[in-house]
Design a protein around this motif. Structure first.
Motif, PDB file in Angstrom:
ATOM      1  N   ALA A 130       0.858  -1.091   0.006  1.00  0.00           N
ATOM      2  CA  ALA A 130       0.103  -0.002  -0.041  1.00  0.00           C
ATOM      3  C   ALA A 130       0.840   1.124   0.149  1.00  0.00           C
ATOM      4  O   ALA A 130       1.951   1.277   0.484  1.00  0.00           O
ATOM      5  N   TYR A 131       0.512   2.317  -0.561  1.00  0.00           N
ATOM      6  CA  TYR A 131       1.243   3.711  -0.592  1.00  0.00           C
ATOM      7  C   TYR A 131       0.508   4.500   0.147  1.00  0.00           C
ATOM      8  O   TYR A 131      -0.746   5.005  -0.316  1.00  0.00           O
ATOM      9  N   ALA A 180      -2.885  -4.664   3.369  1.00  0.00           N
ATOM     10  CA  ALA A 180      -1.503  -4.675   2.728  1.00  0.00           C
ATOM     11  C   ALA A 180      -0.499  -5.433   3.923  1.00  0.00           C
ATOM     12  O   ALA A 180      -0.852  -5.224   5.187  1.00  0.00           O
ATOM     13  N   ASP A 181       0.420  -6.100   3.408  1.00  0.00           N
ATOM     14  CA  ASP A 181       1.486  -6.735   3.960  1.00  0.00           C
ATOM     15  C   ASP A 181       2.515  -5.580   4.360  1.00  0.00           C
ATOM     16  O   ASP A 181       3.351  -5.930   5.232  1.00  0.00           O
ATOM     17  N   PHE A 182       2.560  -4.554   3.515  1.00  0.00           N
ATOM     18  CA  PHE A 182       3.679  -3.382   3.953  1.00  0.00           C
ATOM     19  C   PHE A 182       3.235  -2.161   3.416  1.00  0.00           C
ATOM     20  O   PHE A 182       2.565  -2.239   2.385  1.00  0.00           O
ATOM     21  N   CYS A 183       3.646  -1.029   3.971  1.00  0.00           N
ATOM     22  CA  CYS A 183       3.419   0.222   3.527  1.00  0.00           C
ATOM     23  C   CYS A 183       4.464   1.096   3.304  1.00  0.00           C
ATOM     24  O   CYS A 183       5.356   1.092   4.183  1.00  0.00           O
ATOM     25  N   PRO A 203       5.925  -2.544   8.050  1.00  0.00           N
ATOM     26  CA  PRO A 203       5.016  -3.594   8.180  1.00  0.00           C
ATOM     27  C   PRO A 203       3.569  -3.688   8.200  1.00  0.00           C
ATOM     28  O   PRO A 203       3.239  -2.691   9.140  1.00  0.00           O
ATOM     29  N   GLY A 204       2.846  -4.340   7.297  1.00  0.00           N
ATOM     30  CA  GLY A 204       1.277  -4.157   7.820  1.00  0.00           C
ATOM     31  C   GLY A 204       0.788  -4.510   8.976  1.00  0.00           C
ATOM     32  O   GLY A 204      -0.227  -4.245   9.474  1.00  0.00           O
ATOM     33  N   ASP A 205       1.575  -5.557   9.644  1.00  0.00           N
ATOM     34  CA  ASP A 205       0.900  -5.761  11.022  1.00  0.00           C
ATOM     35  C   ASP A 205       1.819  -5.285  12.140  1.00  0.00           C
ATOM     36  O   ASP A 205       1.743  -5.632  13.260  1.00  0.00           O
ATOM     37  N   ALA A 206       2.184  -3.842  11.687  1.00  0.00           N
ATOM     38  CA  ALA A 206       3.001  -3.289  12.852  1.00  0.00           C
ATOM     39  C   ALA A 206       1.965  -2.728  14.190  1.00  0.00           C
ATOM     40  O   ALA A 206       0.939  -2.374  13.806  1.00  0.00           O
ATOM     41  N   PRO A 207       2.338  -3.182  15.557  1.00  0.00           N
ATOM     42  CA  PRO A 207       1.462  -2.803  16.369  1.00  0.00           C
ATOM     43  C   PRO A 207       1.353  -1.237  16.447  1.00  0.00           C
ATOM     44  O   PRO A 207       2.012  -0.496  16.105  1.00  0.00           O
TER      45      PRO A 207
END
Length: 399
Positions: A130-131, A180-183, A203-207
């Protein structure tokens, strides 16, 4: 090398490999993408497994270095692949374009260590990007963004060097927001204006990173668009892309290429609409003959085809300038402007050709019309493209 569009027009391709790649893409689009498009768009279903297939097939990293898992293809070829994907389903074509845009900052401005660590998974490992540039109060005026990144040590003290970055703020209108898995995230690290912005790979799953419910849109219902909220999201300095304060320049560089992706998607969508209109005109009979016999309709189809060919030529010209290492920003803005306006006109005309049937969901042209409107807005509205073009012609506005 030559290939042909769906209506038999010759298309120039630079290599046999490119011709085979386009043939592979068309076959995949026909078998895997197009048959599901109408049903899944109506139900708002995002085809994540299709993106995994595209990744395994090497189609998510076409314009990037093979050293890191990319396809090593020129933009001239990559954009024609995008056109084919968008003709089958715009959610897929646009998704590939946005993913490629999300990889741009790392591929162009990352260090060798950063590229080696992250690019292979992003280009061929099934990840989705994702952007994150736009914000609720910073759309066309992207330099006014408020999302802030502060460098801190573990105890929370601002060090001014080293340590992690903590990001707070909200991004808006994010394609793939929430999945998204990363941004690639642009955040303010300094003072006001363009020079205070820095790029990060998050990272897309960052806390602390959460997504709002997807926007309820006029079209593109299968592609999630959502706000992303950054609440104390911590990323290491090793995920900073480029120098501090370089982020806005990185963003503009990416958008020049991203606009070409939107242009190619617009041409693909318009081509799909024309193909439906031509087929219908040949089969539909009124007054004892096919409606394709009537001059008024024949002229309408001719104008539609002309707009598509002109748009295709324009985006390919910009792509070739880019591939040659020449300035292409003005041509990219022209391509985005012309191709998306053409898609809006062509899809409107396709509905007219089909008459009452065109206004129903039994035929895809009503969906194409709703989708085309979005293309005039994303990655810089068409009014912004005119600003960009005018600045190339006569310089910046007086203050």
């Amino acid at each position: 090398m030559d290939d042909r569009t769906a209506d038999g027009v010759e298309r120039r391709l630079p290599t046999d490999e490119a011709r085979e790649l386009l043939s592979l893409t068309r076959d995949m689009a026909r078998r895997e993408i197009a048959p599901r498009a109408a049903e899944e768009e109506a139900a708002g279903i995002y085809p994540r497994e299709l993106f995994a297939l595209l990744s395994r097939s090497g189609l998510l990293g076409l314009p990037y270095d093979p050293q890191y898992g990319g396809g090593g293809q020129p933009y001239e070829v990559y954009l024609q692949v995008l056109e084919e994907l968008a003709a089958a389903r715009l959610t897929v074509g646009l998704g590939v374009s946005v993913h490629s845009l999300s990889c741009h900052a790392l591929a162009r401005y990352g260090t060798e260590e950063q590229r080696a660590a992250h690019l292979p998974a992003m280009l061929g490992g099934g990840l989705l990007g994702a952007y994150c540039l736009s914000e609720p109060s910073a759309g066309s005026d992207a330099a006014a963004l408020r999302t802030r990144a502060v460098r801190e040590t573990a105890d929370g003290a601002d060090t001014g060097g080293g340590g992690d970055w903590v990001i707070d703020g909200t991004k808006a209108w994010i394609t793939h927001g929430g999945i998204a898995d990363f941004c690639t995230v642009l955040a303010r690290t300094g003072g006001p204006g363009a020079r205070g912005i820095t790029a990060f790979l998050v990272p897309g799953d960052a806390p602390g990173l959460t997504a709002a419910p997807p926007e309820r849109k006029m079209g593109m219902k299968g592609s999630p668009t959502a706000q992303l909220h950054f609440d104390g999201v911590r990323v290491s300095d090793a995920r900073r892309l480029g120098a501090e304060g370089q982020g806005f320049a990185i963003a503009l560089d990416a958008l020049d290429s991203g606009r070409l992706g939107i242009a190619a998607c617009a041409v693909g969508l318009a081509q799909a609409a024309l193909d439906v209109a031509v087929s219908y005109a040949r089969e539909r009979r009124q007054f004892g003959r096919p409606i394709a016999d009537f001059q008024g309709l024949r002229f309408l189809l001719a104008d539609m085809a002309t707009r598509i060919e002109a748009g295709r030529a324009l985006y390919l010209e910009a792509a070739r300038l880019r591939d040659e290492g020449r300035a292409f920003g003005r041509c990219a803005a022209m391509a985005k402007l012309f191709c998306t306006d053409a898609a809006m006109q062509v899809t409107t005309d396709a509905v007219q050709v089909l008459g009452g049937y065109g206004y129903t969901a039994d035929f895809p042209v009503e969906r194409y019309l709703r989708e085309a409107k979005m293309l005039q807005i994303v990655e810089g509205t068409n009014q912004i493209q005119r600003v960009v073009i005018a600045r190339h012609l006569v310089g910046p506005e007086s203050r």
